[in-house]
Design a protein around this motif. Structure first.
Motif: not given
Length: 337
Positions: A285, A107, A233-234, A288, A240-241, A236-238
């Motif tokens: 979010e 990303k 959670r944030l 990122w 992961r992508s 992991f989302d950051f």
């Protein structure tokens, strides 16, 4: 400069920025784009989070506004030019398609597609510092080149200070002269920052409130507690992508990184990852793009480690092609003189 170098330079600094700028419709929203664009219309100030980035944005707007360019378009163009710099640096670090795939399948690449924020330039300049380190170690030239690049890059964004431990690690073996150069460069950079603080119209300087604490503070800038459910959670989302593939490769093959500039990248990957664990994602979010910072080093060092581990194997594409080519060539009978 020969013809090939000229064409390479034009490709990365004309064609690539043009492509990135016209791909800005695919840019992923993130950061505080409205604030970053609006700063161009303000009177001059030393925006400490990105002094040279803001200067570059503002210079483009001053140049292009007679042609009705908006501030957002000028910031997007600036990020696209940074994209050309980033890919040019990557080209000089590795030309392996596998390493490029690990870096581009992230990303973080979208930051260079006309993203209206300040992060494209520090990401590109940080990579340029490792190009300088690689070239300096290979040619055994003066290490001052590295510290000049590192000092310049730091004024694009103070987050670039995170690459300094890696650069210092990469210049081993250490001696008095090398360490003296590092200290001199840090003192000079710190002195210039202090000068900005004393005489400049300063905004955006570092605040300890951006560091996460074990107990959340709803009245502060960050409502998350360190390693709380929302924080994890944030994170992991950051990640992961942006860096998952590179992180897996780096975890498996980190021992394959060669001493010098490659291990310097690995150290920087670790430092930036640790930073991402304690820094507050104040925008949730939308932050990122800021937390894509570790991906620059994790993906590159992970790709390089994997390449080093397996490129000598017989099944590696290049070696497999060369072996088949040799097998297909007819054997030549030895000539008797």
């Amino acid at each position: 400069m020969n013809r090939r170098k000229i064409l390479t330079f034009l490709f990365f600094f004309v064609a690539v920025p043009w492509i990135c700028f016209h791909l800005r419709q695919f840019s992923i929203p993130g950061g505080d784009s409205v604030e970053m664009a609006s700063r161009l219309t303000h009177r001059w100030q030393f925006f400490m989070r990105a002094p040279l980035v803001v200067l570059f944005h503002k210079s483009l707007w001053t140049l292009l506004r007679p042609w009705d360019w908006t501030t957002s378009e000028c910031v997007a163009l600036s990020s696209s030019i940074a994209g050309g710099t980033y890919f040019y640096a990557l080209f000089h670090i590795s030309r392996s398609p596998l390493v490029w795939l690990v870096c581009l399948a992230s990303k973080v690449t979208f930051i260079f597609f006309g993203h209206v924020e300040n992060y494209a330039w520090p990401y590109a300049m940080a990579l340029a510092c490792f190009v300088s380190l690689k070239s300096t170690l290979e040619t055994r030239s003066s290490l001052w080149n590295v510290w000049i690049w590192a000092g310049l890059a730091t004024f694009f964004h103070p987050m670039v200070l995170m690459i300094w431990p890696g650069l210092v690690w990469g210049i081993r073996p250490w001696d008095r002269q090398r360490i003296s150069q590092v200290i001199a460069a840090l003192v000079l950079v710190g002195g210039i920052f202090d000068l900005f603080l004393v005489v400049g119209n300063v905004d955006g300087f570092f605040r300890t409130s951006w560091l996460l604490t074990p107990v959340p503070d709803p009245s502060g800038v960050c409502p998350y507690g360190l390693f709380s459910k929302d924080h994890l959670r944030l994170l992991f989302d950051f990640h992961r992508s942006t860096l998952m593939a590179g992180l897996v490769l780096l975890a498996l093959f980190w021992k394959s990184l060669e001493p010098g500039w490659q291990q310097a990248l690995g150290v920087t990957a670790g430092v930036s990852l640790l930073w991402s664990l304690v820094w507050c994602p104040t925008l949730g979010e939308w932050d990122w793009d800021l937390f894509a910072w570790p991906a620059v080093f994790v993906n590159l060092s992970g790709g390089l480690a994997f390449y080093n581990r397996f490129h000598a194997s017989s099944w590696w594409p290049d070696n497999l092609y060369n072996r088949k080519k040799r097998d297909s060539e007819p054997e030549r009978e030895p000539q008797i003189e």
